[in-house]
Design a protein around this motif. Structure first.
Motif, PDB file in Angstrom:
ATOM      1  N   CYS A 234      67.494  17.572  29.603  1.00  7.86           N
ATOM      2  CA  CYS A 234      67.664  17.089  30.973  1.00  7.86           C
ATOM      3  C   CYS A 234      68.146  15.643  30.951  1.00  7.86           C
ATOM      4  O   CYS A 234      67.568  14.807  30.272  1.00  7.86           O
ATOM      5  CB  CYS A 234      66.348  17.210  31.738  1.00  7.86           C
ATOM      6  N   CYS A 237      65.080  13.410  32.941  1.00 11.84           N
ATOM      7  CA  CYS A 237      63.746  13.198  32.358  1.00 11.84           C
ATOM      8  C   CYS A 237      63.722  13.407  30.841  1.00 11.84           C
ATOM      9  O   CYS A 237      62.714  13.167  30.207  1.00 11.84           O
ATOM     10  CB  CYS A 237      62.722  14.104  33.030  1.00 11.84           C
ATOM     11  N   CYS A 255      66.850  19.665  34.483  1.00 13.95           N
ATOM     12  CA  CYS A 255      65.846  20.721  34.489  1.00 13.95           C
ATOM     13  C   CYS A 255      65.579  21.117  35.947  1.00 13.95           C
ATOM     14  O   CYS A 255      66.012  20.415  36.869  1.00 13.95           O
ATOM     15  CB  CYS A 255      64.569  20.251  33.795  1.00 13.95           C
ATOM     16  N   CYS A 258      63.873  18.286  38.061  1.00 17.78           N
ATOM     17  CA  CYS A 258      64.738  17.158  38.434  1.00 17.78           C
ATOM     18  C   CYS A 258      65.819  17.608  39.417  1.00 17.78           C
ATOM     19  O   CYS A 258      66.178  16.876  40.328  1.00 17.78           O
ATOM     20  CB  CYS A 258      65.364  16.516  37.199  1.00 17.78           C
TER      21      CYS A 258
END
Ligand SMILES: [Zn+2]
Length: 263
Positions: A234, A237, A255, A258
């Motif tokens: 991701c 994050c 992801c 997010c």
């Protein structure tokens, strides 16, 4: 004997107690995880939610490997984490011995222990973590975990390459059909009705070609990210993006969590 610190998953994914069961399920599916420590609004540990809790509470087959259907999502949205979680879970500390922690897991028949140091959640220790260490030592198990993710990504890249090839082939055919029809148009004059029906046919093909082209772009993007070692990470994050998500949306750079926060 290793300490809990050596085996735990540090900085685990958490969820807030007032979130929905759907949000919890999405996180579990996204991360391939079975337990979520539950925090209150002041980030204090107040509970633990396991996939078994969701299985017990939701009227459909919950599976962390398959995202829920739209109907199932609606059902899960109605339930809150606080309604199904286990309150005040047993905890351990990072300095505790694995033997002690394993003893607690067995004695109290729980699947995991949140690791709390000085009132702060620092990790989570699952049965599986302990079993892995018994099977082969903590370092080896950590390596194996990385290996299997790397292997899954490798397989995914192979699948994506094959799909790219198939789409290119199909697009080639679509383009050929268009060329052929232009040629026909030159060689055999069409009357207006024929020409109109021809246009309808092309109009059906073109949106499909446009979609296939978009998919192709996503595949190219994914394969490019793979060459840079960034596929499946991701961008926001830095946590792993679930393989099933990449299979559905190869171009995904966020992801599920997010992506949802971004909308
Ligand atoms: Zn993310």
């Amino acid at each position: 004997m290793p300490s809990v610190h050596d085996l735990m998953t540090p900085k685990p994914t958490t969820i807030e107690s007032d979130a929905s069961a759907l949000a919890a399920l999405d996180l579990m599916v996204d991360g391939g995880i079975r337990h979520l420590p539950v925090l209150d609004r002041r980030a204090r540990l107040v509970g633990i939610l396991s996939v078994d809790d969701l299985r017990a509470a939701l009227p459909f087959a919950v599976n962390v490997r398959h995202p829920p259907s739209p109907d199932e999502r609606e059902i899960a949205r109605e339930l809150s984490v606080a309604e199904v979680m286990t309150y005040g879970p047993l905890t351990t500390t990072s300095k505790s011995s694995v033997a002690d922690a394993a003893g607690m897991l067995a004695r109290f028949r729980v699947g995991c222990l949140p690791v709390v140091d000085d009132g702060r959640l620092v990790g989570i220790l699952s049965e599986t973590d302990v079993l892995r260490s018994v099977a082969g030592g903590a370092r080896e198990s950590a390596l194996r975990r990385t290996d299997s993710r790397a292997h899954e990504l490798e397989q995914l890249v192979t699948e994506l390459r094959a799909e790219r090839h198939r789409i290119q082939h199909q697009l080639g055919r679509v383009q050929r059909t268009e060329q052929e029809s232009t040629r026909e148009q030159r060689e055999v004059p069409m009357d207006e009705a024929e020409h109109a029906s021809h246009l309808v046919q092309l109009a059906v093909d073109e949106p499909l070609a446009a979609l296939a082209t978009r998919r192709l772009e996503a595949l190219d993007h994914a394969l490019f990210r793979a060459t840079q070692g960034r596929l499946g990470t991701c961008e926001k994050c830095q946590k792993p993006i679930q393989i099933a998500r990449l299979r559905a949306l190869p171009g995904a750079v966020l992801c599920v969590r997010c992506a949802r926060e971004a909308t």
